[in-house]
Design a protein around this motif. Structure first.
Motif, PDB file in Angstrom:
ATOM      1  N   ARG A  28       8.483  -9.088  -8.057  1.00  0.00           N
ATOM      2  CA  ARG A  28       7.739 -10.322  -8.306  1.00  0.00           C
ATOM      3  C   ARG A  28       8.273 -11.472  -7.469  1.00  0.00           C
ATOM      4  O   ARG A  28       7.509 -12.275  -6.935  1.00  0.00           O
ATOM      5  CB  ARG A  28       7.803 -10.671  -9.791  1.00  0.00           C
ATOM      6  CG  ARG A  28       6.976  -9.734 -10.685  1.00  0.00           C
ATOM      7  CD  ARG A  28       7.197 -10.047 -12.151  1.00  0.00           C
ATOM      8  NE  ARG A  28       6.365  -9.204 -12.998  1.00  0.00           N
ATOM      9  CZ  ARG A  28       6.480  -9.149 -14.323  1.00  0.00           C
ATOM     10  NH1 ARG A  28       7.395  -9.897 -14.950  1.00  0.00           N
ATOM     11  NH2 ARG A  28       5.690  -8.355 -15.031  1.00  0.00           N
ATOM     12  N   GLU A  30       9.844 -11.186  -4.601  1.00  0.00           N
ATOM     13  CA  GLU A  30       9.472 -10.930  -3.214  1.00  0.00           C
ATOM     14  C   GLU A  30       8.029 -11.354  -2.958  1.00  0.00           C
ATOM     15  O   GLU A  30       7.731 -11.958  -1.920  1.00  0.00           O
ATOM     16  CB  GLU A  30       9.642  -9.449  -2.886  1.00  0.00           C
ATOM     17  CG  GLU A  30       9.317  -9.103  -1.441  1.00  0.00           C
ATOM     18  CD  GLU A  30       9.441  -7.624  -1.141  1.00  0.00           C
ATOM     19  OE1 GLU A  30       9.597  -7.283   0.042  1.00  0.00           O
ATOM     20  OE2 GLU A  30       9.377  -6.812  -2.081  1.00  0.00           O
ATOM     21  N   LYS A  31       7.156 -11.069  -3.902  1.00  0.00           N
ATOM     22  CA  LYS A  31       5.755 -11.471  -3.744  1.00  0.00           C
ATOM     23  C   LYS A  31       5.634 -12.988  -3.701  1.00  0.00           C
ATOM     24  O   LYS A  31       4.902 -13.538  -2.867  1.00  0.00           O
ATOM     25  CB  LYS A  31       4.923 -10.907  -4.896  1.00  0.00           C
ATOM     26  CG  LYS A  31       3.439 -11.228  -4.786  1.00  0.00           C
ATOM     27  CD  LYS A  31       2.637 -10.533  -5.883  1.00  0.00           C
ATOM     28  CE  LYS A  31       1.149 -10.821  -5.725  1.00  0.00           C
ATOM     29  NZ  LYS A  31       0.350 -10.102  -6.747  1.00  0.00           N
ATOM     30  N   ARG A  32       6.362 -13.687  -4.580  1.00  0.00           N
ATOM     31  CA  ARG A  32       6.327 -15.154  -4.573  1.00  0.00           C
ATOM     32  C   ARG A  32       6.863 -15.705  -3.259  1.00  0.00           C
ATOM     33  O   ARG A  32       6.318 -16.668  -2.710  1.00  0.00           O
ATOM     34  CB  ARG A  32       7.131 -15.705  -5.762  1.00  0.00           C
ATOM     35  CG  ARG A  32       6.450 -15.528  -7.106  1.00  0.00           C
ATOM     36  CD  ARG A  32       7.127 -16.371  -8.169  1.00  0.00           C
ATOM     37  NE  ARG A  32       8.459 -15.872  -8.481  1.00  0.00           N
ATOM     38  CZ  ARG A  32       8.732 -15.007  -9.453  1.00  0.00           C
ATOM     39  NH1 ARG A  32       7.743 -14.537 -10.206  1.00  0.00           N
ATOM     40  NH2 ARG A  32       9.964 -14.609  -9.686  1.00  0.00           N
ATOM     41  N   LYS A  34       6.801 -14.255  -0.294  1.00  0.00           N
ATOM     42  CA  LYS A  34       5.828 -14.016   0.770  1.00  0.00           C
ATOM     43  C   LYS A  34       4.665 -14.996   0.681  1.00  0.00           C
ATOM     44  O   LYS A  34       4.170 -15.482   1.706  1.00  0.00           O
ATOM     45  CB  LYS A  34       5.331 -12.569   0.700  1.00  0.00           C
ATOM     46  CG  LYS A  34       6.378 -11.548   1.125  1.00  0.00           C
ATOM     47  CD  LYS A  34       5.909 -10.122   0.930  1.00  0.00           C
ATOM     48  CE  LYS A  34       6.983  -9.134   1.372  1.00  0.00           C
ATOM     49  NZ  LYS A  34       6.591  -7.731   1.142  1.00  0.00           N
ATOM     50  N   GLN A  35       4.226 -15.288  -0.538  1.00  0.00           N
ATOM     51  CA  GLN A  35       3.140 -16.255  -0.704  1.00  0.00           C
ATOM     52  C   GLN A  35       3.575 -17.645  -0.245  1.00  0.00           C
ATOM     53  O   GLN A  35       2.805 -18.367   0.390  1.00  0.00           O
ATOM     54  CB  GLN A  35       2.698 -16.284  -2.166  1.00  0.00           C
ATOM     55  CG  GLN A  35       1.929 -15.050  -2.603  1.00  0.00           C
ATOM     56  CD  GLN A  35       1.561 -15.075  -4.076  1.00  0.00           C
ATOM     57  OE1 GLN A  35       2.141 -15.824  -4.872  1.00  0.00           O
ATOM     58  NE2 GLN A  35       0.586 -14.262  -4.455  1.00  0.00           N
ATOM     59  N   ARG A  72      -1.227  -4.700   0.596  1.00  0.00           N
ATOM     60  CA  ARG A  72      -0.640  -5.507  -0.464  1.00  0.00           C
ATOM     61  C   ARG A  72      -0.130  -6.825   0.118  1.00  0.00           C
ATOM     62  O   ARG A  72       0.110  -6.936   1.314  1.00  0.00           O
ATOM     63  CB  ARG A  72       0.508  -4.753  -1.141  1.00  0.00           C
ATOM     64  CG  ARG A  72       0.057  -3.519  -1.908  1.00  0.00           C
ATOM     65  CD  ARG A  72       1.235  -2.771  -2.520  1.00  0.00           C
ATOM     66  NE  ARG A  72       0.786  -1.560  -3.216  1.00  0.00           N
ATOM     67  CZ  ARG A  72       1.592  -0.576  -3.600  1.00  0.00           C
ATOM     68  NH1 ARG A  72       2.892  -0.661  -3.372  1.00  0.00           N
ATOM     69  NH2 ARG A  72       1.104   0.495  -4.213  1.00  0.00           N
ATOM     70  N   ASN A  73       0.021  -7.801  -0.757  1.00  0.00           N
ATOM     71  CA  ASN A  73       0.551  -9.114  -0.360  1.00  0.00           C
ATOM     72  C   ASN A  73      -0.183  -9.656   0.866  1.00  0.00           C
ATOM     73  O   ASN A  73       0.426 -10.010   1.879  1.00  0.00           O
ATOM     74  CB  ASN A  73       2.053  -9.022  -0.085  1.00  0.00           C
ATOM     75  CG  ASN A  73       2.847  -8.598  -1.307  1.00  0.00           C
ATOM     76  OD1 ASN A  73       2.616  -9.103  -2.404  1.00  0.00           O
ATOM     77  ND2 ASN A  73       3.770  -7.671  -1.138  1.00  0.00           N
TER      78      ASN A  73
END
Length: 230
Positions: A28, A30-32, A34-35, A72-73
Motif C-alpha cells: 500500500r 509503495e502504491k501511495r 508511486k501515485q 497495475r499502478n
C-alpha cells in the motif's frame, strides 16, 4: 504431548500473519509513493481498459507466447499529439506473479507508425563475461523475433541489440537520425509497435525508484517520442 503441539505452532502462525500484514502495508505504501511521484510530474491515476492492457501486453509477447500480463499502478497524462502512461506490468502466468516492468513509460500516439521491434542494451564485450551476457540476451530476445544487425551504424550496433518480428520493416525504419540518437544513450529498453512504445532502463546498484528517476525517465521518453514520431 498432544495438547502441546498446537501451542508449539502458535509462534509460527503469529510470524506468518505478521509478515503477511507487513507485506500488505508495504504494498500500500509503495502504491501511495508511486501515485505521489506521478502526480508531481503531472500524471493522474488511471484505470486501464482492456484495449490499453492488450496494446501494451502485445509488445511483450514472444514467439512461444507468454503468461497473461496485468497493468497495475497506472497513471496518465496528455502530451502533444498523444497520451503518456506510467505503469507496472505484472506477469501472472507462473506459480507466482513476477514484475516485468516497474513504472515504465508508455506513449500512445497516432503520430507513431512503428514496425514491431524490441531494443535491448548490448553488454561491453571488452569486459569480463560481456560476450557470454550478449549471447544470453540474444537467445532470450530471439524468442520474440529475428536478431538484426546494423553494420552501417557501427556506434549504434555496438550499443544495442534489436529483435524484430518484421525484419525488413525495421531495417527500413532505422535511419541516420534514429541510429545516432540511440548511439548516444545507454541501457535503454524499448518495446515498440504500431502507435505505441514502452520505455524503461536497466539500472544497476542500490539506487531506488523515486521521483527524480521517474522525472528523468519521462523526459527521455519524450525525446524518444520526438525521434520515432518523425
Amino acid at each position: 504431548m498432544g495438547d502441546l503441539f498446537p501451542l508449539f505452532l502458535i509462534p509460527f502462525f503469529a510470524m506468518f500473519i505478521g509478515l503477511f500484514i507487513l507485506a500488505i502495508r508495504s504494498g500500500r505504501q509503495e502504491k501511495r509513493n508511486k501515485q505521489a511521484w506521478a502526480a508531481s510530474l503531472g500524471f493522474s491515476p488511471h484505470e486501464p481498459d482492456q484495449a490499453l492492457a492488450e496494446k501494451i501486453a502485445a509488445l511483450y509477447r514472444t514467439r512461444r507466447g507468454s503468461g497473461p500480463h496485468v497493468l497495475r499502478n497506472v497513471s496518465r497524462k496528455t502530451i502533444p499529439g498523444g497520451v503518456m502512461y506510467l505503469f507496472d506490468l505484472v506477469d501472472t502466468g507462473g506459480d507466482s506473479d513476477s514484475t516485468a516492468e516497474r513504472q515504465a513509460v508508455a506513449v500512445v500516439s497516432p503520430d507513431l507508425r512503428l514496425p514491431q521491434f524490441l531494443l535491448l542494451p548490448r553488454m561491453d564485450e571488452q569486459q569480463r563475461l560481456g560476450k557470454v551476457a550478449n549471447r544470453m540476451i540474444a537467445w532470450g530476445a530471439n524468442l520474440g523475433g529475428d536478431m538484426l544487425t546494423f553494420p552501417e551504424y557501427p556506434a549504434f550496433d555496438r550499443r544495442y541489440l534489436v529483435v524484430a518480428r518484421e525484419p525488413q520493416a525495421v531495417q527500413d525504419f532505422f535511419d541516420d537520425s534514429i541510429a545516432a540518437f540511440f548511439a548516444g544513450t545507454e541501457m535503454y529498453t524499448l518495446h515498440a509497435g504500431e502507435d505505441t512504445f514502452t520505455f524503461a532502463e536497466i539500472r544497476y546498484g542500490v539506487q531506488k525508484l523515486g521521483a527524480e528517476i521517474l522525472a528523468a525517465r519521462v523526459s527521455k521518453a519524450m525525446d524518444i517520442y520526438r525521434v520515432l514520431g518523425k
